[in-house]
Every structure is written in C-alpha cells, then in structure tokens.
Design a protein around this motif. Structure first.
Motif, PDB file in Angstrom:
ATOM      1  N   ASP A 136       0.836  -1.199   0.000  1.00  0.00           N
ATOM      2  CA  ASP A 136       0.000   0.000   0.000  1.00  0.00           C
ATOM      3  C   ASP A 136       0.876   1.256   0.000  1.00  0.00           C
ATOM      4  N   ARG A 137       1.849   1.273   0.876  1.00  0.00           N
ATOM      5  CA  ARG A 137       2.761   2.415   0.939  1.00  0.00           C
ATOM      6  C   ARG A 137       3.545   2.552  -0.361  1.00  0.00           C
ATOM      7  N   TYR A 138       3.972   1.433  -0.909  1.00  0.00           N
ATOM      8  CA  TYR A 138       4.719   1.428  -2.160  1.00  0.00           C
ATOM      9  C   TYR A 138       3.895   2.051  -3.290  1.00  0.00           C
ATOM     10  N   ARG A 139       2.622   1.694  -3.381  1.00  0.00           N
ATOM     11  CA  ARG A 139       1.778   2.263  -4.425  1.00  0.00           C
ATOM     12  C   ARG A 139       1.528   3.751  -4.191  1.00  0.00           C
ATOM     13  N   GLU A 140       1.417   4.165  -2.941  1.00  0.00           N
ATOM     14  CA  GLU A 140       1.244   5.585  -2.648  1.00  0.00           C
ATOM     15  C   GLU A 140       2.468   6.384  -3.070  1.00  0.00           C
ATOM     16  N   ILE A 141       3.653   5.825  -2.864  1.00  0.00           N
ATOM     17  CA  ILE A 141       4.884   6.490  -3.309  1.00  0.00           C
ATOM     18  C   ILE A 141       4.901   6.612  -4.829  1.00  0.00           C
ATOM     19  N   GLN A 142       4.492   5.545  -5.506  1.00  0.00           N
ATOM     20  CA  GLN A 142       4.440   5.593  -6.968  1.00  0.00           C
ATOM     21  C   GLN A 142       3.447   6.639  -7.457  1.00  0.00           C
ATOM     22  N   LYS A 143       2.341   6.777  -6.756  1.00  0.00           N
ATOM     23  CA  LYS A 143       1.346   7.778  -7.153  1.00  0.00           C
ATOM     24  C   LYS A 143       1.970   9.167  -7.198  1.00  0.00           C
ATOM     25  N   LYS A 144       2.751   9.517  -6.180  1.00  0.00           N
ATOM     26  CA  LYS A 144       3.390  10.827  -6.153  1.00  0.00           C
ATOM     27  C   LYS A 144       4.355  10.983  -7.316  1.00  0.00           C
ATOM     28  N   TRP A 145       5.099   9.907  -7.598  1.00  0.00           N
ATOM     29  CA  TRP A 145       6.003   9.949  -8.759  1.00  0.00           C
ATOM     30  C   TRP A 145       5.206  10.104 -10.048  1.00  0.00           C
ATOM     31  N   LEU A 146       4.098   9.357 -10.185  1.00  0.00           N
ATOM     32  CA  LEU A 146       3.278   9.397 -11.390  1.00  0.00           C
ATOM     33  C   LEU A 146       2.697  10.787 -11.610  1.00  0.00           C
ATOM     34  N   GLU A 147       2.271  11.427 -10.561  1.00  0.00           N
ATOM     35  CA  GLU A 147       1.737  12.786 -10.679  1.00  0.00           C
ATOM     36  C   GLU A 147       2.785  13.739 -11.234  1.00  0.00           C
ATOM     37  N   GLN A 148       4.023  13.522 -10.878  1.00  0.00           N
ATOM     38  CA  GLN A 148       5.101  14.354 -11.416  1.00  0.00           C
ATOM     39  C   GLN A 148       5.420  13.991 -12.860  1.00  0.00           C
ATOM     40  N   GLU A 149       5.422  12.695 -13.169  1.00  0.00           N
ATOM     41  CA  GLU A 149       5.751  12.240 -14.518  1.00  0.00           C
ATOM     42  C   GLU A 149       4.776  12.783 -15.557  1.00  0.00           C
ATOM     43  N   VAL A 150       3.485  12.757 -15.275  1.00  0.00           N
ATOM     44  CA  VAL A 150       2.501  13.179 -16.279  1.00  0.00           C
ATOM     45  C   VAL A 150       2.543  14.685 -16.524  1.00  0.00           C
ATOM     46  N   GLU A 151       3.313  15.415 -15.723  1.00  0.00           N
ATOM     47  CA  GLU A 151       3.466  16.850 -15.935  1.00  0.00           C
ATOM     48  C   GLU A 151       4.769  17.196 -16.651  1.00  0.00           C
ATOM     49  N   THR A 152       5.593  16.200 -16.974  1.00  0.00           N
ATOM     50  CA  THR A 152       6.874  16.469 -17.624  1.00  0.00           C
ATOM     51  C   THR A 152       6.680  16.774 -19.104  1.00  0.00           C
ATOM     52  N   PRO A 153       7.574  17.555 -19.696  1.00  0.00           N
ATOM     53  CA  PRO A 153       7.498  17.806 -21.150  1.00  0.00           C
ATOM     54  C   PRO A 153       7.580  16.526 -21.971  1.00  0.00           C
ATOM     55  N   GLU A 154       8.398  15.568 -21.509  1.00  0.00           N
ATOM     56  CA  GLU A 154       8.536  14.305 -22.258  1.00  0.00           C
ATOM     57  C   GLU A 154       7.201  13.581 -22.361  1.00  0.00           C
ATOM     58  N   PHE A 155       6.428  13.644 -21.296  1.00  0.00           N
ATOM     59  CA  PHE A 155       5.118  12.987 -21.309  1.00  0.00           C
ATOM     60  C   PHE A 155       4.112  13.807 -22.113  1.00  0.00           C
ATOM     61  N   LYS A 156       4.041  15.095 -21.859  1.00  0.00           N
ATOM     62  CA  LYS A 156       3.007  15.924 -22.476  1.00  0.00           C
ATOM     63  C   LYS A 156       3.194  16.078 -23.980  1.00  0.00           C
ATOM     64  N   LYS A 157       4.449  16.107 -24.432  1.00  0.00           N
ATOM     65  CA  LYS A 157       4.704  16.340 -25.853  1.00  0.00           C
ATOM     66  C   LYS A 157       4.728  15.057 -26.687  1.00  0.00           C
ATOM     67  N   ALA A 158       4.668  13.907 -26.033  1.00  0.00           N
ATOM     68  CA  ALA A 158       4.735  12.642 -26.782  1.00  0.00           C
ATOM     69  C   ALA A 158       3.475  12.457 -27.623  1.00  0.00           C
ATOM     70  N   PRO A 159       3.622  12.016 -28.870  1.00  0.00           N
ATOM     71  CA  PRO A 159       2.437  11.734 -29.678  1.00  0.00           C
ATOM     72  C   PRO A 159       1.528  10.676 -29.064  1.00  0.00           C
ATOM     73  N   PHE A 160       2.126   9.683 -28.364  1.00  0.00           N
ATOM     74  CA  PHE A 160       1.345   8.633 -27.718  1.00  0.00           C
ATOM     75  C   PHE A 160       1.914   8.358 -26.330  1.00  0.00           C
ATOM     76  N   ARG A 161       1.011   7.848 -25.441  1.00  0.00           N
ATOM     77  CA  ARG A 161       1.403   7.531 -24.067  1.00  0.00           C
ATOM     78  C   ARG A 161       0.834   6.155 -23.725  1.00  0.00           C
ATOM     79  N   ILE A 162       1.724   5.233 -23.358  1.00  0.00           N
ATOM     80  CA  ILE A 162       1.328   3.849 -23.070  1.00  0.00           C
ATOM     81  C   ILE A 162       1.744   3.504 -21.648  1.00  0.00           C
ATOM     82  N   VAL A 163       0.839   2.876 -20.904  1.00  0.00           N
ATOM     83  CA  VAL A 163       1.115   2.406 -19.552  1.00  0.00           C
ATOM     84  C   VAL A 163       1.327   0.901 -19.576  1.00  0.00           C
ATOM     85  N   LEU A 164       2.414   0.452 -18.948  1.00  0.00           N
ATOM     86  CA  LEU A 164       2.686  -0.968 -18.755  1.00  0.00           C
ATOM     87  C   LEU A 164       2.559  -1.256 -17.265  1.00  0.00           C
ATOM     88  N   ILE A 165       1.622  -2.111 -16.906  1.00  0.00           N
ATOM     89  CA  ILE A 165       1.400  -2.468 -15.504  1.00  0.00           C
ATOM     90  C   ILE A 165       0.845  -3.882 -15.469  1.00  0.00           C
TER      91      ILE A 165
END
Length: 404
Positions: A278-307
């Motif tokens: 549970d704690r591990y996933r909460e830590i990832q959530k904070k990282w994910l919130e930062q990742e989706v705001e990066t230029p690399e993510f926002k400017k990509a033509p496509f975005r794929i999640v592997l989970i």
C-alpha cells in the motif's frame, strides 16, 4: 610472471582507469580454484536502449573485473567500465555497464570481457585468467525515430519454452526479427527462488533468441515479489531510475511502467508481515503525478502504460482496487492512449468506459491454448496492436490514431 601475463597487465593499465591499482604477481592459489574455470553463465543481455546510451549486463561464474569493448566501425576501439562512488566496479559477478555518448541511429559492435579476481586483500589484487565473448551488435534508435515494433509477454510463470515458441510462431524467423524490443509484463516467474531460476527461465532463453542484440523491458508482477530471492531480483535488471516504476521514451511513445505490487492485503499470512505494498503504491502515485506533468510525457504523440495488474477489470481483490484508487484518477486525467496488462490469465480488450477513458489490453495465461503474444507497431500517426493466441488466432486488436 609470464611474458603474456606481463603484457596483459601493462596493456590493462594503459587503457583503463585502474592505472594506480596495485597488482600482485601470481601467488599460489588453491588447487580447487585453479581447476574450476571462470565462465559467462548468462548474457550479454541489453537493457535501457536509448538513442545515445545502452546498458549491457552479464553474469560471470566467479568474481571478476569486467568491461565492454565497443565501437561503431570494424574495430572495438573503446572500453567502458562500471563505476560507483569513485570506484571501478570489481570483484563482482553481476555486471551492469552503461555506455553513454553513442551515435544515434548507428550500428554498434561490442563484446564483454571479464578477468577473474583470485584474491583481493586491502590494496592487493590477484588477477586470474581473462575471458571474452564473441562480437555482437546493436543499433541505437534515431534521435527523431518515427516508428518501432515491440512484442509483449505476460504471465509466463516459469515456462521458458514460451519465449521462443511464441516468437517463432508469430513473426520471428532466424535473422529476421520483427520487433525492436521485448516487454515481459509481469509474472515471468511463479516465485523468485534463486539465481539459477532467473538465468534458466529468462536470461538464457532470451539470449538464445534476441537479447544480445535487442533489449527487453522487465515489468515486475505480483508473483515476482514472492519467494526468498525476491529482494535480490533488482540486481539482474536495469531501469532508468533503478526502480521497478519508471518512464522512458521510444520513438513517438512515452512509456510509463508501474509496479502494481501484490493483489492481497499487506497483512496476508502469505507474506509473514514483510510487505508494504500500500505504501509502495502511494509512493508511486506521487512519482506518477510528477511524470505526467513532464514535457517528455506531455509532448509525446502517444502515451502507453505498462502495468501487470490492471487497476480495472482485474477483480475486486485488494491490490487491483488499491491500484484503481491511487493510479486511476491520475491516469484518467493524463490522456493515456493505451494500457497493457496481464495477471487475470484471461485475454481481453476493453474499450474506454465510465471508469477509464483509455483502452486496456489484458494478455492471456501461461497454459498452452491460452497464451498470447501482444504485438505493437507504433508510428508518429497511429498505434496498431494485435493480441495473438498461441494457435495464431487474433483475439484482440486496436488501431489508435494520434489525437489532435
């Protein structure tokens, strides 16, 4: 000291960063050590291939000093070592060497080299014999790469024959490889018990088919975190941030890799009180919130999640529901184009709905007749995905156009 040995040490000190490392003349080693030769037990295998960088990994039988010799042309004129905290990595078996400054879109040749370390006391190092591999090659992606092909396995569960079987049945033939990299999307192992299992059930079958020249991405599943050897598993793979959750760009796609953790509660008796997912996933959530705001993510033509465990369509166990709670809202806001998962052992495709606004693909299970290979062709304009059952029937597909 023999003439050959003296020449090796002189050449070594000239070419490497170890010019100040004291070396002892050969001292009498135990007979058992002399009789058991050093060898490569796995690899080389490629990780983290970027337009200007790659990580090359391998495992030796004995502790060694190891390096990569590489070059673009006919000669392997350059050498790369691994470094940590100012020291050249040495006296180890698992080698993880990153080469930077590569030319984008170029063919590169390489081989791996390891010199056994017979003794290491204080500043005194006793070297043994040197072994080297054959010469392999890889191609770095172009800086403006517009397309690539990849294949995805999931839920192999310690059935290594699945790897060559599905690749050869569905597009691979000898030197013709219809993919640029491979993804293992969780539960490659039933439980993580020892190094031999990792080698025999993943590294060797990959090496026999593709991984000396094409990389693979390892996504951790819930079965990988079980077993006595699970805490050593990260040593055998490389990721951009040295974790099992990270992001990388390949061509027109920004990939987000998430670790769903276990499907049960942390206090489940199977984990002996030694889990904190549970704690591990909460830590990832904070990282994910930062990742989706990066230029690399926002400017990509496509975005794929592997989970491995999909937050949706994976049942109501605690793990999937907690993934849904922590990851779901972030992904729904992030304009995800596609999610690829496994875990359920029931292949399926799910169109966007009221709970997730992006399509989801879930691969099949480990048993023949239910195994799937997911093939994706990405261009700057569209994503074409097919999920192929092991008998050749296409059991899922998506054709996704770039959003304007």
């Amino acid at each position: 000291m023999s003439t050959n040995r003296r020449k090796f040490l002189e050449k070594f000190t000239q070419l490497s960063a170890l010019t100040t490392l004291p070396v002892l003349a050969s001292e009498a080693a135990p007979q058992a050590v002399l009789e058991e030769k050093n060898r490569f037990v796995a690899g080389p295998y490629l990780q983290n291939l970027l337009s200007d960088e790659i990580t090359i990994m391998w495992i030796t039988h004995k502790n060694s000093l190891s390096w990569v010799e590489y070059g673009e042309g006919a000669y392997l004129s350059k050498k790369a070592f691994a470094y940590q905290d100012g020291l050249v990595e040495a006296n180890n078996r698992i080698n993880k060497i990153t080469i930077s400054g590569l030319t984008a879109g170029a063919n590169h040749k390489y081989r791996i080299v390891s010199t056994e370390i017979l003794g290491y006391t204080g500043s005194k190092v006793q070297f043994g014999e040197t072994i080297m591999s054959g010469i392999y090659s890889f191609k770095t992606p172009a800086a403006n790469e517009e397309e690539f092909k990849m294949v995805v396995f999931n839920d192999i569960h310690d059935r290594p024959q699945t790897i060559p079987q599905l690749l050869y049945r569905h597009g691979f033939s000898g030197n013709t490889r219809d993919f640029d990299f491979v993804v293992f999307n969780g539960d490659t192992f039933e439980t993580t018990n020892n190094e031999t299992q990792i080698i025999e059930h993943l590294l060797k079958p990959c090496g026999d088919v593709f991984s000396t020249e094409r990389p693979f991405v390892f996504v951790q599943g819930n079965h990988e975190v079980r077993g006595a050897f699970s805490r050593q598993l990260p040593q055998y793979f490389a990721s951009p941030n040295h974790k099992f959750y990270y992001a990388f760009t390949r061509g027109p796609v920004r990939f987000v890799v998430l670790d769903a953790g276990e499907d049960k509660t942390d206090d489940n008796w199977e984990y002996g009180g030694l889990s904190a997912f549970d704690r591990y996933r909460e830590i990832q959530k904070k990282w994910l919130e930062q990742e989706v705001e990066t230029p690399e993510f926002k400017k990509a033509p496509f975005r794929i999640v592997l989970i491995h465990i999909s937050p949706f369509h994976s049942g109501d166990w605690h793990g999937p529901m907690h993934c849904q709670k922590v990851f779901g809202p972030v992904l729904n806001k992030a304009k995800i184009d596609l999610q690829i998962s496994g875990h359920t052992h029931r292949y399926a495709t799910h169109e966007p709905d009221s709970s997730h606004n992006y399509p989801i693909v879930i691969g099949g299970g480990p048993v023949e007749g239910n195994r799937t290979l997911i093939k994706l062709h990405a261009t700057s304009k569209e994503l074409n995905l097919q999920m192929i059952r092991d008998d050749g029937e296409v059991v899922g597909k998506f054709n996704l156009k770039r959003k304007t």
